[in-house]
Design a protein around this motif. Structure first.
Motif, mmCIF file in Angstrom:
data_model
loop_
_atom_site.group_PDB
_atom_site.id
_atom_site.type_symbol
_atom_site.label_atom_id
_atom_site.label_comp_id
_atom_site.label_asym_id
_atom_site.label_seq_id
_atom_site.Cartn_x
_atom_site.Cartn_y
_atom_site.Cartn_z
ATOM 1 N N ALA A 1 0.860 -1.185 0.000
ATOM 2 C CA ALA A 1 0.000 0.000 0.000
ATOM 3 C C ALA A 1 0.898 1.238 0.000
ATOM 4 N N ILE A 2 0.387 2.302 -0.597
ATOM 5 C CA ILE A 2 1.101 3.578 -0.607
ATOM 6 C C ILE A 2 0.242 4.623 0.087
ATOM 7 N N MET A 3 0.896 5.612 0.665
ATOM 8 C CA MET A 3 0.194 6.689 1.358
ATOM 9 C C MET A 3 0.543 7.997 0.647
ATOM 10 N N VAL A 4 -0.468 8.718 0.173
ATOM 11 C CA VAL A 4 -0.252 9.907 -0.640
ATOM 12 C C VAL A 4 -1.154 11.028 -0.145
ATOM 13 N N ASP A 5 -0.975 12.204 -0.737
ATOM 14 C CA ASP A 5 -1.789 13.364 -0.424
ATOM 15 C C ASP A 5 -3.032 13.364 -1.304
ATOM 16 N N LYS A 6 -3.910 14.328 -1.083
ATOM 17 C CA LYS A 6 -5.156 14.373 -1.841
ATOM 18 C C LYS A 6 -4.921 14.608 -3.325
ATOM 19 N N GLY A 7 -3.822 15.272 -3.678
ATOM 20 C CA GLY A 7 -3.582 15.575 -5.080
ATOM 21 C C GLY A 7 -3.139 14.384 -5.905
ATOM 22 N N PHE A 8 -2.751 13.292 -5.283
ATOM 23 C CA PHE A 8 -2.300 12.104 -6.010
ATOM 24 C C PHE A 8 -3.518 11.245 -6.388
ATOM 25 N N LEU A 9 -4.052 11.492 -7.555
ATOM 26 C CA LEU A 9 -5.188 10.694 -8.039
ATOM 27 C C LEU A 9 -4.651 9.538 -8.876
ATOM 28 N N VAL A 10 -4.058 8.568 -8.177
ATOM 29 C CA VAL A 10 -3.341 7.480 -8.857
ATOM 30 C C VAL A 10 -3.969 6.131 -8.556
ATOM 31 N N ASP A 11 -5.237 6.110 -8.206
ATOM 32 C CA ASP A 11 -5.879 4.837 -7.851
ATOM 33 C C ASP A 11 -5.856 3.859 -9.018
ATOM 34 N N ASN A 12 -6.060 4.371 -10.244
ATOM 35 C CA ASN A 12 -6.078 3.475 -11.404
ATOM 36 C C ASN A 12 -4.688 3.234 -11.974
ATOM 37 N N LEU A 13 -3.648 3.891 -11.412
ATOM 38 C CA LEU A 13 -2.277 3.683 -11.880
ATOM 39 C C LEU A 13 -1.484 2.769 -10.958
ATOM 40 N N ALA A 14 -1.790 2.816 -9.666
ATOM 41 C CA ALA A 14 -1.046 2.004 -8.702
ATOM 42 C C ALA A 14 -1.632 0.599 -8.647
ATOM 43 N N PRO A 15 -0.790 -0.432 -8.714
ATOM 44 C CA PRO A 15 -1.300 -1.813 -8.649
ATOM 45 C C PRO A 15 -1.521 -2.281 -7.223
ATOM 46 N N CYS A 16 -1.762 -1.359 -6.277
ATOM 47 C CA CYS A 16 -1.914 -1.727 -4.878
ATOM 48 C C CYS A 16 -2.888 -0.766 -4.215
ATOM 49 N N LYS A 17 -3.061 -0.927 -2.938
ATOM 50 C CA LYS A 17 -3.978 -0.084 -2.175
ATOM 51 C C LYS A 17 -3.376 1.311 -2.018
ATOM 52 N N VAL A 18 -4.223 2.337 -2.010
ATOM 53 C CA VAL A 18 -3.786 3.722 -1.886
ATOM 54 C C VAL A 18 -4.482 4.329 -0.673
ATOM 55 N N TYR A 19 -3.670 4.805 0.294
ATOM 56 C CA TYR A 19 -4.192 5.531 1.448
ATOM 57 C C TYR A 19 -4.077 7.025 1.153
ATOM 58 N N ARG A 20 -5.255 7.663 1.045
ATOM 59 C CA ARG A 20 -5.296 9.069 0.701
ATOM 60 C C ARG A 20 -6.422 9.722 1.479
ATOM 61 N N PRO A 21 -6.215 10.956 1.978
ATOM 62 C CA PRO A 21 -7.308 11.635 2.688
ATOM 63 C C PRO A 21 -8.541 11.742 1.798
ATOM 64 N N ALA A 22 -9.692 11.569 2.401
ATOM 65 C CA ALA A 22 -10.940 11.589 1.642
ATOM 66 C C ALA A 22 -11.266 13.005 1.194
ATOM 67 N N PHE A 23 -11.892 13.081 -0.012
ATOM 68 C CA PHE A 23 -12.326 14.370 -0.547
ATOM 69 C C PHE A 23 -13.696 14.710 0.037
ATOM 70 N N LEU A 24 -13.897 15.994 0.258
ATOM 71 C CA LEU A 24 -15.194 16.476 0.726
ATOM 72 C C LEU A 24 -15.884 17.164 -0.429
ATOM 73 N N SER A 25 -16.909 16.503 -0.985
ATOM 74 C CA SER A 25 -17.651 17.090 -2.099
ATOM 75 C C SER A 25 -18.633 18.133 -1.576
ATOM 76 N N ARG A 26 -19.232 18.847 -2.510
ATOM 77 C CA ARG A 26 -20.069 19.977 -2.137
ATOM 78 C C ARG A 26 -21.373 19.525 -1.474
ATOM 79 N N ASN A 27 -21.955 18.429 -1.905
ATOM 80 C CA ASN A 27 -23.273 18.031 -1.428
ATOM 81 C C ASN A 27 -23.224 16.851 -0.477
ATOM 82 N N THR A 28 -22.053 16.447 -0.057
ATOM 83 C CA THR A 28 -21.949 15.302 0.851
ATOM 84 C C THR A 28 -21.153 15.701 2.082
ATOM 85 N N GLN A 29 -21.251 14.879 3.082
ATOM 86 C CA GLN A 29 -20.528 15.105 4.321
ATOM 87 C C GLN A 29 -19.768 13.846 4.676
#
Length: 495
Positions: A397-425
């Protein structure tokens, strides 16, 4: 009295129309206006005599004119000839020799050795072609060459004195070497000061520096590629050779680290180490290439089993973390080309930059360093081009920042802070996980800060050194694993 007007008396200075001649010799104030006994003479026309005049009067950057004069006080009385009209003229070839700095006198010539020491009269010897034995013996006894002889006691005394002088010479030579060692700028100068070692090299102490030197010393004479030209960028333009400078290899390493850690320019380094600036440039290029090849060939990427064996307790919630990734930027000189400006301009830094990705193992060691890319490139694109995906496996598994949108590039699990969308909590679990990842990701930022503490990266990188800046940046990252201790003191027992 009132009917008479008293005219006011006024005094006015009148100019003297008659011009006066002055002596041009330094410290001489003679003037023809106040002294009629001294004559004043112009410079001769003869080039050789004129040059001798200029040398004797000691005037720097001085060019005489038609009105330039030298007074008669600076000449010998015998240098003058009085004409029939009573005028005093200089003889041809006369030069001024009497001045205030020699008290208007010339030192008497020192008598030679034959005049200083009286000599015994030579005996009258009949120098006939055929001398008898008696006459020869009389000559030898009449004027003997020496009237003394060397006894064994005198010989022993002279030998003892000679040996004592040799011991004194050896002692003075040793003291001179010690003095030169203290005054010479080198690693021995800082042997007793860990503070200076930390400032100039970033190593924790002199002991740590010597330990690192013992690791690289065996490869200096066997694997080092001496850059014969500071502008050469590859080994094809280099030659295997022994050091061609007067610096010891360990002092060359010190010079390189001072350039990297303190950011000292070539002129300063050349003055400190008493070498040429070109030589200092070649030393820096040589050690950059050497350490890049030597330290880069070591295994930076740590196997999964070793990482998990050294996993700190803080990562217990993320036990499969193999590497923590983040990008960093260093400023570079803005190119003149508009196309290149658009490529290297970083919207995050609002400046032209180079960008690199650094990976840190959970226990604090740097295990991955990418090349330098243009500052406009995104973190996702750098992740794709760096080749780190080839090192990852599905059980990692790799641990990255929010700007690393590499889920479909990394062949393993990605630990990244969750995004807060406008209409969700975010849920409570997402909030807790985001806080945990943020607390752990700060360690890679501290690790990158160690790299950028090198003062060379505080200023803009000139475009003229862009060919070697990637190797230099990688070497700075490699050295962090040797220069510093654990990021957290509590991890020291885990190593």
């Amino acid at each position: 009295m009132s009917g008479f007007k008293i005219k006011e008396r006024r005094l006015a200075f009148q100019r003297v129309k008659k011009s006066a001649l002055h002596c041009c010799v330094p410290f001489c104030s003679n003037s023809s206006r106040y002294n009629s006994e001294i004559s004043f003479h112009s410079f001769p026309v003869d080039t050789a005599v004129r040059a001798q005049w200029l040398i004797n009067i000691r005037r720097d950057i001085f060019s005489p004119t038609k009105t330039t004069r030298v007074c008669s006080r600076h000449f010998h009385p015998g240098d003058f000839v009085v004409t029939a009209a009573g005028l005093r003229r200089l003889q041809k070839g006369a030069t001024p020799v009497l001045f205030s700095w020699n008290e208007y006198t010339l030192p008497t010539l020192r008598p030679n050795v034959w005049e200083r020491k009286p000599r015994a009269e030579s005996p009258n010897v009949n120098l006939t072609p055929f001398l008898t034995a008696n006459s020869e013996s009389e000559m030898e006894t009449a004027a003997p060459d020496h009237d003394h002889c060397v006894t064994p006691a005198m010989a022993n005394e002279m030998a003892n004195e000679n040996e004592a002088l040799h011991r004194k010479i050896r002692y003075l030579q040793h003291q001179l070497e010690v003095l030169q060692l203290r005054t010479r700028f080198g690693i021995q100068r800082f042997a007793g000061s860990d503070e200076h070692i930390r400032f100039y090299t970033r190593f924790a102490s002199y002991k740590h520096f010597q330990a690192f030197w013992k690791l690289v010393e065996p490869a200096v004479n066997t694997k080092m590629v001496r850059i014969s030209n500071a502008k050469a960028a590859s080994a094809s333009s280099s030659e295997f050779s022994q050091p061609t400078t007067k610096l010891q290899p360990i002092d060359e390493l010190l010079l390189f680290l001072m350039h990297l850690s303190v950011g000292l320019p070539l002129r300063d380094l050349a003055e400190r180490f008493d070498i040429n600036r070109t030589t200092a440039s070649r030393i820096i290029a040589t050690w950059t290439h050497f350490l890049y090849q030597l330290l880069g060939s070591q295994r930076l990427w740590i196997p999964r089993e070793t990482v998990r064996a050294q996993l700190p307790p803080e990562f217990s919630a993320f036990p499969d973390t193999q590497v923590v990734l983040d990008c960093t930027e260093i400023f570079c000189q803005t190119p003149s080309s508009l196309l290149l400006q658009s490529e290297v301009f970083s919207t995050y830094k609002s400046h032209a930059t180079f960008k690199a990705m650094i990976g840190m193992a959970p226990h604090g060691a740097i295990t991955f360093v990418s090349g330098l890319y243009a500052g406009s490139m995104s973190d996702r694109e750098i992740f794709k081009l760096s080749g780190i995906a080839n090192l990852l496996t599905p059980d990692m598994a790799i641990m990255v920042d929010k700007g690393f949108l590499v889920d479909n590039l990394a062949p393993c699990k990605v630990y990244r802070p969750a995004f807060l969308s406008r209409n969700t909590q975010m849920s409570r679990e997402d909030v807790m996980q985001t806080q945990s990842i943020a607390r752990l990701r700060v360690h890679v930022e501290r690790c990158i800060r160690r790299v950028k503490e090198n003062k060379l990266f505080d200023k803009e990188i000139p475009l003229s050194v862009c060919g070697s800046i990637e190797e230099l940046f990688n070497v700075a990252c490699f050295l962090v694993n040797y220069q510093y201790g654990p990021l957290v003191k509590a991890w020291a027992t885990q190593q």
